[in-house]
Design an enzyme around this catalytic site. Sequence first.
Site, PDB file in Angstrom:
ATOM      1  N   CYS A  38      -2.664  -2.304   7.769  1.00 43.95           N
ATOM      2  CA  CYS A  38      -2.221  -2.037   9.136  1.00 43.95           C
ATOM      3  C   CYS A  38      -2.487  -0.565   9.470  1.00 43.95           C
ATOM      4  CB  CYS A  38      -0.732  -2.349   9.267  1.00 43.95           C
ATOM      5  SG  CYS A  38       0.329  -1.207   8.359  1.00 43.95           S
ATOM      6  N   CYS A  43      -0.499   1.928   7.133  1.00 43.57           N
ATOM      7  CA  CYS A  43      -1.088   2.043   5.798  1.00 43.57           C
ATOM      8  C   CYS A  43      -2.457   2.707   5.845  1.00 43.57           C
ATOM      9  CB  CYS A  43      -1.159   0.676   5.135  1.00 43.57           C
ATOM     10  SG  CYS A  43       0.484   0.008   4.753  1.00 43.57           S
ATOM     11  N   GLU A  95       0.835  -1.206   0.000  1.00 41.86           N
ATOM     12  CA  GLU A  95       0.000   0.000   0.000  1.00 41.86           C
ATOM     13  C   GLU A  95       0.870   1.258   0.000  1.00 41.86           C
ATOM     14  OE1 GLU A  95      -0.404  -2.967   1.947  1.00 41.86           O
ATOM     15  OE2 GLU A  95      -1.720  -2.222   3.485  1.00 41.86           O
TER      16      GLU A  95
END
Length: 147
Positions: A81, A84, A54
Amino acid sequence: MNDEYYMQIALAEARAAANEDEIPIGACLVMENEVIEREHNRTRQLHNPLAHCEKLILDTAPKKGLKYLHNCTLYVTLEPCLMCSGMIILSRLYRLVYGASDPKAGACGSIYQALLDKSFNHHPLLKRGVLADECAFVLTDFFQNKR
């Protein structure tokens, strides 16, 4: 084209990551039904724990003349996460679609609800579970083969 079509592209990236001995997570960025970027995790190759797919994709957006991603959808095989998710919010992404949930580090519903946090002034649309079983299998197969 539909969400499953673009998630298949992200899955191809995840499989490429596995073939390169990277954690098999893949993503693609779509604008106006066109894939403008695709990537997979490269934390080992780049010796950088921040080299999530990402982030690698979002880092390329300014090089394409895109300061904000108001018209873009990001497809990711695993729930992003917290790092990101923060980048997704700050990039003003229109929509996030992910496959498998991440009960250990997911920040889009599993552990945290970063994209829905009212403290932020941008809230991307969110779709969960697209090809979730296929996305999860790529990860579990990779780690089973490691053991």
